[in-house]
Design a protein around this motif. Structure first.
Motif, short mmCIF file in Angstrom:
data_model
loop_
_atom_site.label_atom_id
_atom_site.label_comp_id
_atom_site.label_asym_id
_atom_site.label_seq_id
_atom_site.Cartn_x
_atom_site.Cartn_y
_atom_site.Cartn_z
N GLY A 191 -44.57 11.43 14.31
CA GLY A 191 -43.26 11.29 14.18
C GLY A 191 -42.44 12.00 15.22
N GLN A 192 -42.52 13.05 15.07
CA GLN A 192 -42.14 14.24 16.14
C GLN A 192 -42.37 13.19 17.56
OE1 GLN A 192 -43.11 17.91 14.92
NE2 GLN A 192 -42.29 17.18 12.78
N SER A 193 -40.64 13.76 18.31
CA SER A 193 -40.74 13.40 19.84
C SER A 193 -40.10 15.18 19.88
CB SER A 193 -39.71 12.57 19.63
OG SER A 193 -38.22 12.62 19.45
N SER A 194 -40.60 15.30 21.56
CA SER A 194 -39.99 16.19 21.46
C SER A 194 -39.29 16.39 22.88
CB SER A 194 -41.41 17.23 22.11
OG SER A 194 -42.39 17.00 22.80
N ARG A 195 -38.34 17.25 23.48
CA ARG A 195 -38.24 16.45 24.70
C ARG A 195 -37.94 17.89 25.61
NH1 ARG A 195 -31.56 14.56 22.95
NH2 ARG A 195 -32.75 12.55 21.52
N LYS A 196 -38.37 17.77 26.69
CA LYS A 196 -38.16 19.18 27.61
C LYS A 196 -37.11 19.13 28.73
CE LYS A 196 -42.59 19.55 27.20
NZ LYS A 196 -43.92 19.71 28.40
N PHE A 197 -35.95 20.21 28.37
CA PHE A 197 -34.86 20.10 29.36
C PHE A 197 -35.46 21.43 30.38
CE2 PHE A 197 -33.47 19.09 25.70
CZ PHE A 197 -32.52 18.14 25.70
N LEU A 198 -34.72 21.47 31.96
CA LEU A 198 -34.51 22.16 33.02
C LEU A 198 -33.33 22.88 32.48
CD1 LEU A 198 -35.80 23.64 35.37
CD2 LEU A 198 -35.26 21.12 36.81
N THR A 199 -32.36 23.56 33.05
CA THR A 199 -31.53 24.35 32.94
C THR A 199 -31.61 24.81 34.27
OG1 THR A 199 -31.27 24.31 30.78
CG2 THR A 199 -29.73 26.04 32.04
N PHE A 200 -30.43 24.68 35.18
CA PHE A 200 -30.08 25.20 36.86
C PHE A 200 -28.51 26.18 36.52
CE2 PHE A 200 -29.88 21.66 37.03
CZ PHE A 200 -29.15 21.02 38.63
#
Length: 53
Positions: free
Chosen positions: A27-36
């Motif tokens: 039930g876990q979700s993951s998020r991916k972030f792009l930082t610039f």
């Protein structure tokens, strides 16, 4: 398991949890972030540059 009338319910719940563990991510979700970054001296200078990216 215990020796009472709830073993059927325990078995069903245990089976459900086991199948859930094997088929999903708990039930876990993951998020991916792009930082610039952008080179600017202030927010007012950076905003138009970021809008063009």
């Amino acid at each position: 398991m215990q020796e009472d009338d709830f073993n059927d319910i325990r078995a069903e719940y245990s089976e459900m949890l086991t199948s859930k563990l094997l088929t999903s991510k708990n039930g876990q979700s993951s998020r991916k972030f792009l930082t610039f970054t952008i080179d600017a001296n202030s927010y007012k200078q950076a905003k138009p540059k970021l809008l063009n990216v």
